[in-house]
Design a protein around this motif. Structure first.
Motif, PDB file in Angstrom:
ATOM      1  N   GLU A   1       0.829  -1.211   0.000  1.00 43.95           N
ATOM      2  CA  GLU A   1       0.000   0.000   0.000  1.00 43.95           C
ATOM      3  C   GLU A   1       0.862   1.259   0.000  1.00 43.95           C
ATOM      4  OE1 GLU A   1      -2.721  -0.547   3.245  1.00 43.95           O
ATOM      5  OE2 GLU A   1      -3.945  -1.976   2.110  1.00 43.95           O
ATOM      6  N   ARG A   2       1.990   1.236   0.717  1.00 43.44           N
ATOM      7  CA  ARG A   2       2.907   2.389   0.688  1.00 43.44           C
ATOM      8  C   ARG A   2       3.493   2.574  -0.712  1.00 43.44           C
ATOM      9  NH1 ARG A   2       4.589   0.220   5.621  1.00 43.44           N
ATOM     10  NH2 ARG A   2       6.463  -0.625   4.644  1.00 43.44           N
ATOM     11  N   ALA A   3       3.818   1.464  -1.374  1.00 40.02           N
ATOM     12  CA  ALA A   3       4.337   1.555  -2.750  1.00 40.02           C
ATOM     13  C   ALA A   3       3.272   2.133  -3.682  1.00 40.02           C
ATOM     14  CB  ALA A   3       4.796   0.185  -3.234  1.00 40.02           C
ATOM     15  N   ALA A   4       2.037   1.708  -3.524  1.00 41.50           N
ATOM     16  CA  ALA A   4       0.954   2.229  -4.354  1.00 41.50           C
ATOM     17  C   ALA A   4       0.781   3.728  -4.131  1.00 41.50           C
ATOM     18  CB  ALA A   4      -0.344   1.481  -4.069  1.00 41.50           C
ATOM     19  N   ASP A   5       0.893   4.168  -2.886  1.00 45.59           N
ATOM     20  CA  ASP A   5       0.820   5.607  -2.587  1.00 45.59           C
ATOM     21  C   ASP A   5       1.999   6.347  -3.209  1.00 45.59           C
ATOM     22  OD1 ASP A   5      -1.517   5.259  -1.143  1.00 45.59           O
ATOM     23  OD2 ASP A   5      -0.508   5.264   0.813  1.00 45.59           O
ATOM     24  N   CYS A   6       3.183   5.768  -3.102  1.00 46.41           N
ATOM     25  CA  CYS A   6       4.391   6.389  -3.648  1.00 46.41           C
ATOM     26  C   CYS A   6       4.297   6.561  -5.161  1.00 46.41           C
ATOM     27  CB  CYS A   6       5.609   5.541  -3.277  1.00 46.41           C
ATOM     28  SG  CYS A   6       7.160   6.142  -3.960  1.00 46.41           S
ATOM     29  N   TYR A   7       3.882   5.498  -5.843  1.00 48.07           N
ATOM     30  CA  TYR A   7       3.782   5.525  -7.304  1.00 48.07           C
ATOM     31  C   TYR A   7       2.465   6.121  -7.787  1.00 48.07           C
ATOM     32  CZ  TYR A   7       7.962   2.628  -7.820  1.00 48.07           C
ATOM     33  OH  TYR A   7       9.245   2.144  -7.800  1.00 48.07           O
TER      34      TYR A   7
ATOM     35  N   CYS B   1      -0.573   4.732  -7.912  1.00 46.83           N
ATOM     36  CA  CYS B   1      -1.205   3.783  -8.829  1.00 46.83           C
ATOM     37  C   CYS B   1      -1.807   2.632  -8.013  1.00 46.83           C
ATOM     38  CB  CYS B   1      -0.187   3.256  -9.840  1.00 46.83           C
ATOM     39  SG  CYS B   1       1.184   2.347  -9.082  1.00 46.83           S
ATOM     40  N   ASN B   2      -2.345   1.641  -8.720  1.00 44.28           N
ATOM     41  CA  ASN B   2      -2.909   0.495  -8.003  1.00 44.28           C
ATOM     42  C   ASN B   2      -1.796  -0.405  -7.474  1.00 44.28           C
ATOM     43  OD1 ASN B   2      -2.178  -1.554  -9.971  1.00 44.28           O
ATOM     44  ND2 ASN B   2      -3.817  -0.751 -11.262  1.00 44.28           N
ATOM     45  N   LYS B   3      -2.173  -1.334  -6.624  1.00 48.56           N
ATOM     46  CA  LYS B   3      -1.179  -2.179  -5.940  1.00 48.56           C
ATOM     47  C   LYS B   3      -0.391  -3.061  -6.898  1.00 48.56           C
ATOM     48  CE  LYS B   3      -4.374  -2.575  -2.293  1.00 48.56           C
ATOM     49  NZ  LYS B   3      -5.082  -3.438  -1.392  1.00 48.56           N
ATOM     50  N   THR B   4      -1.051  -3.612  -7.916  1.00 49.53           N
ATOM     51  CA  THR B   4      -0.355  -4.479  -8.867  1.00 49.53           C
ATOM     52  C   THR B   4       0.732  -3.707  -9.607  1.00 49.53           C
ATOM     53  OG1 THR B   4      -2.304  -5.856  -9.149  1.00 49.53           O
ATOM     54  CG2 THR B   4      -0.627  -5.980 -10.876  1.00 49.53           C
ATOM     55  N   LYS B   5       0.366  -2.541 -10.132  1.00 53.86           N
ATOM     56  CA  LYS B   5       1.347  -1.738 -10.861  1.00 53.86           C
ATOM     57  C   LYS B   5       2.467  -1.278  -9.926  1.00 53.86           C
ATOM     58  CE  LYS B   5       2.048   2.042 -13.978  1.00 53.86           C
ATOM     59  NZ  LYS B   5       1.517   3.051 -14.848  1.00 53.86           N
ATOM     60  N   ALA B   6       2.131  -0.991  -8.672  1.00 56.17           N
ATOM     61  CA  ALA B   6       3.138  -0.558  -7.706  1.00 56.17           C
ATOM     62  C   ALA B   6       4.167  -1.652  -7.453  1.00 56.17           C
ATOM     63  CB  ALA B   6       2.464  -0.152  -6.396  1.00 56.17           C
ATOM     64  N   VAL B   7       3.711  -2.891  -7.295  1.00 58.99           N
ATOM     65  CA  VAL B   7       4.638  -4.007  -7.070  1.00 58.99           C
ATOM     66  C   VAL B   7       5.548  -4.186  -8.283  1.00 58.99           C
ATOM     67  CG1 VAL B   7       4.809  -6.504  -6.771  1.00 58.99           C
ATOM     68  CG2 VAL B   7       3.178  -5.197  -5.401  1.00 58.99           C
TER      69      VAL B   7
ATOM     70  N   SER C   1       6.299  -1.950 -10.595  1.00 56.67           N
ATOM     71  CA  SER C   1       7.180  -0.775 -10.707  1.00 56.67           C
ATOM     72  C   SER C   1       8.330  -0.852  -9.713  1.00 56.67           C
ATOM     73  CB  SER C   1       6.376   0.507 -10.470  1.00 56.67           C
ATOM     74  OG  SER C   1       5.390   0.669 -11.467  1.00 56.67           O
ATOM     75  N   ALA C   2       8.023  -1.230  -8.476  1.00 55.81           N
ATOM     76  CA  ALA C   2       9.068  -1.346  -7.464  1.00 55.81           C
ATOM     77  C   ALA C   2      10.089  -2.406  -7.850  1.00 55.81           C
ATOM     78  CB  ALA C   2       8.449  -1.662  -6.104  1.00 55.81           C
ATOM     79  N   CYS C   3       9.624  -3.518  -8.370  1.00 60.91           N
ATOM     80  CA  CYS C   3      10.538  -4.585  -8.790  1.00 60.91           C
ATOM     81  C   CYS C   3      11.428  -4.117  -9.937  1.00 60.91           C
ATOM     82  CB  CYS C   3       9.751  -5.825  -9.203  1.00 60.91           C
ATOM     83  SG  CYS C   3       8.961  -6.665  -7.821  1.00 60.91           S
ATOM     84  N   ASP C   4      10.864  -3.384 -10.875  1.00 57.95           N
ATOM     85  CA  ASP C   4      11.661  -2.850 -11.987  1.00 57.95           C
ATOM     86  C   ASP C   4      12.664  -1.807 -11.496  1.00 57.95           C
ATOM     87  OD1 ASP C   4      10.395  -4.403 -13.906  1.00 57.95           O
ATOM     88  OD2 ASP C   4       8.991  -2.817 -14.507  1.00 57.95           O
ATOM     89  N   ASP C   5      12.232  -0.938 -10.607  1.00 57.13           N
ATOM     90  CA  ASP C   5      13.070   0.165 -10.160  1.00 57.13           C
ATOM     91  C   ASP C   5      14.216  -0.267  -9.261  1.00 57.13           C
ATOM     92  OD1 ASP C   5      11.531   1.907 -11.591  1.00 57.13           O
ATOM     93  OD2 ASP C   5      10.481   2.748  -9.858  1.00 57.13           O
ATOM     94  N   VAL C   6      14.005  -1.248  -8.420  1.00 53.79           N
ATOM     95  CA  VAL C   6      15.033  -1.587  -7.426  1.00 53.79           C
ATOM     96  C   VAL C   6      16.343  -1.998  -8.097  1.00 53.79           C
ATOM     97  CG1 VAL C   6      14.450  -4.033  -7.059  1.00 53.79           C
ATOM     98  CG2 VAL C   6      15.441  -2.698  -5.210  1.00 53.79           C
ATOM     99  N   ARG C   7      16.268  -2.725  -9.184  1.00 57.48           N
ATOM    100  CA  ARG C   7      17.491  -3.134  -9.888  1.00 57.48           C
ATOM    101  C   ARG C   7      18.249  -1.913 -10.397  1.00 57.48           C
ATOM    102  NH1 ARG C   7      17.746  -4.353 -15.204  1.00 57.48           N
ATOM    103  NH2 ARG C   7      15.497  -4.571 -15.257  1.00 57.48           N
ATOM    104  N   LYS C   8      17.509  -0.950 -10.943  1.00 62.36           N
ATOM    105  CA  LYS C   8      18.136   0.270 -11.454  1.00 62.36           C
ATOM    106  C   LYS C   8      18.719   1.108 -10.320  1.00 62.36           C
ATOM    107  CE  LYS C   8      15.109   0.452 -15.467  1.00 62.36           C
ATOM    108  NZ  LYS C   8      14.008   1.148 -16.121  1.00 62.36           N
ATOM    109  N   PHE C   9      18.000   1.177  -9.204  1.00 59.40           N
ATOM    110  CA  PHE C   9      18.493   1.938  -8.055  1.00 59.40           C
ATOM    111  C   PHE C   9      19.781   1.336  -7.513  1.00 59.40           C
ATOM    112  CE2 PHE C   9      13.909   3.331  -6.998  1.00 59.40           C
ATOM    113  CZ  PHE C   9      14.022   4.449  -7.806  1.00 59.40           C
TER     114      PHE C   9
END
Length: 84
Positions: free
Chosen positions: A17-23, A25-31, A33-41
């Motif tokens: 839910e925190r990821a969804a708030d951050c992005y 967007c909905n929870k699925t897209k947030a998960v 997005s977070a998975c895609d972003d963490v590798r880049k970070f």
């Protein structure tokens, strides 16, 4: 895919839910997005920690600041001595 959020895994619901708030967007897209972003970070942080214009102390401070519960960054130095 299902992610358990019951019992001992209840903290996962809050994290998603925190990821969804951050992005914003909905929870699925947030998960996703977070998975895609963490590798880049992680890759970007490693590049920053390898910069030659930072002192050892600065690198260690950056590593400590950007480390998380799941990913820890450590800075080590290697000193070589060549004798004749």
């Amino acid at each position: 895919m299902r992610i358990r959020t019951d019992g001992d895994y209840a903290y996962r619901r809050d994290a998603i839910e925190r990821a969804a708030d951050c992005y914003d967007c909905n929870k699925t897209k947030a998960v996703v997005s977070a998975c895609d972003d963490v590798r880049k970070f992680v890759q970007a942080i490693r590049q920053v920690l390898e910069r030659d214009d930072l002192t050892l102390e600065q690198r260690r401070e950056i590593a400590e600041t950007l480390s998380t519960r799941a990913v820890t960054f450590e800075v080590e130095t290697e000193i070589g001595v060549i004798t004749d």
